[in-house]
Scaffold this motif. Structure first.
Motif, PDB file in Angstrom:
ATOM      1  N   VAL A 182       0.850  -1.191   0.000  1.00 27.84           N
ATOM      2  CA  VAL A 182       0.000   0.000   0.000  1.00 27.84           C
ATOM      3  C   VAL A 182       0.886   1.240   0.000  1.00 27.84           C
ATOM      4  O   VAL A 182       1.731   1.405   0.871  1.00 27.84           O
ATOM      5  N   CYS A 183       0.684   2.121  -0.986  1.00 26.08           N
ATOM      6  CA  CYS A 183       1.552   3.298  -1.178  1.00 26.08           C
ATOM      7  C   CYS A 183       2.977   2.810  -1.427  1.00 26.08           C
ATOM      8  O   CYS A 183       3.910   3.128  -0.686  1.00 26.08           O
ATOM      9  N   CYS A 184       3.151   2.076  -2.499  1.00 25.87           N
ATOM     10  CA  CYS A 184       4.392   1.333  -2.740  1.00 25.87           C
ATOM     11  C   CYS A 184       5.580   2.199  -3.107  1.00 25.87           C
ATOM     12  O   CYS A 184       6.728   1.750  -2.998  1.00 25.87           O
ATOM     13  N   GLY A 185       5.358   3.434  -3.573  1.00 22.97           N
ATOM     14  CA  GLY A 185       6.490   4.272  -3.970  1.00 22.97           C
ATOM     15  C   GLY A 185       7.326   3.603  -5.045  1.00 22.97           C
ATOM     16  O   GLY A 185       6.804   3.101  -6.040  1.00 22.97           O
TER      17      GLY A 185
ATOM     18  N   VAL B  17       0.605  -0.612  -5.173  1.00 22.15           N
ATOM     19  CA  VAL B  17      -0.363   0.424  -5.527  1.00 22.15           C
ATOM     20  C   VAL B  17       0.135   1.768  -5.017  1.00 22.15           C
ATOM     21  O   VAL B  17       0.614   1.894  -3.888  1.00 22.15           O
ATOM     22  N   ASP B  18       0.044   2.783  -5.868  1.00 21.55           N
ATOM     23  CA  ASP B  18       0.461   4.134  -5.503  1.00 21.55           C
ATOM     24  C   ASP B  18      -0.269   5.104  -6.416  1.00 21.55           C
ATOM     25  O   ASP B  18      -0.701   4.721  -7.512  1.00 21.55           O
ATOM     26  N   PHE B  19      -0.420   6.371  -5.973  1.00 23.76           N
ATOM     27  CA  PHE B  19      -1.110   7.326  -6.845  1.00 23.76           C
ATOM     28  C   PHE B  19      -0.155   8.194  -7.638  1.00 23.76           C
ATOM     29  O   PHE B  19      -0.594   9.003  -8.443  1.00 23.76           O
ATOM     30  N   SER B  20       1.148   8.025  -7.455  1.00 27.63           N
ATOM     31  CA  SER B  20       2.136   8.789  -8.201  1.00 27.63           C
ATOM     32  C   SER B  20       2.613   7.996  -9.413  1.00 27.63           C
ATOM     33  O   SER B  20       3.233   6.941  -9.273  1.00 27.63           O
TER      34      SER B  20
END
Length: 257
Positions: A62-65, A84-87
């Motif tokens: 979660v928020c793997c960067g 998963v990440d939003f960047s």
């Protein structure tokens, strides 16, 4: 930052005046050369402790960067790992670090210590962790160093999204460090950083949410329990103990019942 390969002061300033997403898109190519990347000794300590909880077939970072947690999951899971990440910028760096087996140059060998020709499939998903696009499909979820990007009011919703992505019996794990002693250099450094961030967000838009002192253990355990997790703590012995004998860091193990 601290090395020739890291971002310059100007680059950090531009990032700090951007949104979280755009800021990390800008930082992504140099992120692994900054102190923001989770240290290998923390990754190794979590891997060794979580291995005792397995076996696992599927894992979610979660928020793997740039994929440090995916590297851990590849050593723990047998079938599939998802970051998963939003960047988009961070995901691009992660994909480059963990290319499919058929695309990896032979001289590089397998990523993250997996034997040649083995290891789980790796997928990457661009999404906001506050709205994860997964059915209950994972045996294990973990996260490293991302929780400061969520305000306390968002934490319950974030945990609920992870809960909904786990199969019954699935486990959500993450390390949490002991707070620095009051009055210590680390204490004043974190206090000063959070104060500066609050001023920045009061004066500038878009906001850049990154706080070090909002993820308090008691509040975190309460939110996990309200979400429906059964929670326990285990010391990360490899990371040592403080002068009073307490562990420097613990692993939070939250199980979906």
């Amino acid at each position: 930052m601290f090395t020739e390969q890291g971002p310059t002061v100007r680059e950090l300033a531009v990032q700090a005046l951007s949104s979280i997403e755009h800021g990390y898109d800008l930082l992504a190519p140099k992120f692994d050369h900054t102190p923001y990347r989770t240290p290998d000794r923390v990754l190794d300590a979590v891997r060794d402790e979580v291995r005792r909880l397995g076996p696992f077939d599927t894992g979610l970072d979660v928020c793997c960067g740039t994929g440090a947690g995916v590297g851990v999951l590849r050593q723990l899971c047998r079938e599939r790992v998802v970051g998963v990440d939003f960047s988009a910028g961070m995901l691009a760096e992660a994909r480059a670090a963990f290319p499919p087996e058929g695309e990896r140059p032979a001289e590089e060998g397998p990523a993250a210590g997996a034997p040649a020709g083995e290891g789980p499939a790796v997928d990457w998903v661009r999404a906001d962790a506050r709205s994860l696009p997964f059915a209950p499909a994972f045996d294990l979820a973990l996260s490293f160093g991302a929780f400061g990007h969520f305000l306390p009011a968002e934490r319950f919703g974030l945990f609920a999204e992870v809960y909904g992505s786990l199969r019954p019996g699935g486990q959500f794990v993450f390390p949490i460090g002991a707070p620095p002693p009051v009055g210590s250099r680390a204490y004043w450094t974190l206090l000063g950083f959070d104060a500066a961030m609050r001023v920045r967000n009061a004066l500038w838009r878009p906001r850049f949410v990154m706080y070090y002192r909002t993820f308090r253990l008691g509040d975190v355990l309460e939110d996990l329990t309200r979400t429906g997790f059964a929670v326990r703590l285990t010391p990360l012995a490899e990371l040592g103990r403080r002068p009073d004998g307490s562990p420097r860091a613990r692993l939070v193990v939250a199980t979906r019942e």
